[in-house]
Motif scaffolding. Sequence first.
Motif, PDB file in Angstrom:
ATOM      1  N   PRO A   1      78.923  26.439 -21.494  1.00 39.19           N
ATOM      2  CA  PRO A   1      77.606  27.080 -21.502  1.00 39.19           C
ATOM      3  C   PRO A   1      77.711  28.601 -21.477  1.00 39.19           C
ATOM      4  O   PRO A   1      78.295  29.172 -20.566  1.00 39.19           O
TER       5      PRO A   1
ATOM      6  N   VAL B   1      71.657  30.875 -20.611  1.00 41.87           N
ATOM      7  CA  VAL B   1      70.598  30.065 -20.011  1.00 41.87           C
ATOM      8  C   VAL B   1      69.266  30.777 -20.233  1.00 41.87           C
ATOM      9  O   VAL B   1      69.165  31.996 -20.045  1.00 41.87           O
TER      10      VAL B   1
ATOM     11  N   VAL C   1      70.086  25.584 -22.341  1.00 44.20           N
ATOM     12  CA  VAL C   1      71.464  26.047 -22.169  1.00 44.20           C
ATOM     13  C   VAL C   1      72.180  26.021 -23.513  1.00 44.20           C
ATOM     14  O   VAL C   1      72.211  24.983 -24.190  1.00 44.20           O
TER      15      VAL C   1
ATOM     16  N   ASN D   1      75.333  25.680 -25.503  1.00 41.57           N
ATOM     17  CA  ASN D   1      76.694  25.149 -25.367  1.00 41.57           C
ATOM     18  C   ASN D   1      77.539  25.553 -26.572  1.00 41.57           C
ATOM     19  O   ASN D   1      77.274  25.105 -27.695  1.00 41.57           O
TER      20      ASN D   1
ATOM     21  N   TYR E   1      69.775  32.115 -12.880  1.00 46.01           N
ATOM     22  CA  TYR E   1      70.558  30.987 -13.386  1.00 46.01           C
ATOM     23  C   TYR E   1      71.792  31.522 -14.106  1.00 46.01           C
ATOM     24  O   TYR E   1      71.678  32.295 -15.055  1.00 46.01           O
TER      25      TYR E   1
ATOM     26  N   PRO F   1      75.306  30.790 -16.146  1.00 48.43           N
ATOM     27  CA  PRO F   1      76.183  29.865 -16.864  1.00 48.43           C
ATOM     28  C   PRO F   1      77.636  30.236 -16.607  1.00 48.43           C
ATOM     29  O   PRO F   1      78.017  31.403 -16.723  1.00 48.43           O
TER      30      PRO F   1
ATOM     31  N   VAL G   1      75.952  25.222 -14.735  1.00 49.14           N
ATOM     32  CA  VAL G   1      75.005  26.306 -14.504  1.00 49.14           C
ATOM     33  C   VAL G   1      74.736  26.322 -13.008  1.00 49.14           C
ATOM     34  O   VAL G   1      74.477  25.275 -12.403  1.00 49.14           O
TER      35      VAL G   1
END
Length: 276
Positions: free
Chosen positions: A38, A41, A52, A54, A261, A263, A270
């Motif tokens: 990740p 976010v 998220v 990826n 948040y 990552p 997260v």
Amino acid sequence: MNTSYLVCALAGTLVATAFGQPHQLVKKWETEALLKTPESVLFDAGARVLYVANIDGKEPWTKDGAGSIGKVGLDGKIIAAEWVKGLEAPKGMGLSKGKLYVADIDRMAVIDVAKGAIAEFIAIPGAQQLNDVTVDKTGVVYVSDMKGLKIYAIRNGKPEVFLEGFKRPNGVLAQGDDFYVLDSGALLKFSKGKQRTTVVEGMDPSTDGIEHVQGNEFIVSCWAGAVYYVKGGEKQQLLDTRTQKINSADIGYDPKGKVVYVPTFFVNTVAAYELK
């Protein structure tokens, strides 16, 4: 007391004079390690979920079709590790009028949120390493090109160069009439007339994500594993996970709940922290 809290508290005391009462990050939760590298976010206030980006795949800049967008609840439960597939190596995201704009190496992916599907791709000729995304109050989408050293603006689906002349541009933020860029450890501000000023410098050179808190206050993350609170021309380190080799890439922020948040990239999670 957890390690993250101790690091934040100790870092905060160093700048108590500049900030008055120092800020802290208090860990709330961390997802299971089911996400796939990740990188970014994004908090969706309307849907009350996190998107998220990826990267997955073997390399952060490889076109291998392994990339995806995940969806995570605000309680830290993973709703879908790969909610939308079909991307290369997605990074920054921006949300506007039901569309999720995602930087995907040399193009912008446009996702229809309601359908959970890719609506279109917008090619950006000459782009090399598209990274962070922001959307201004009029709906113009901006994306940084970390290797091409430019910021692009996308108006009505058509990209054009907006700013250039950087060292390593990554995090971008359209805030009111001002535009902010993270550039190799520095936070730069561009006025409506594109007049450039340096807000603060001296952060870890891997500056990555930027979120607005209030007034002239921001939260800045650095990929290597550092998060800062910036107020005016001062900075306070809130988090440092560099020695543990835990990354802190392109952060998301819930301004109402005051939750950051983070990552963790290679750790595949997260983590959520309450901003005190």
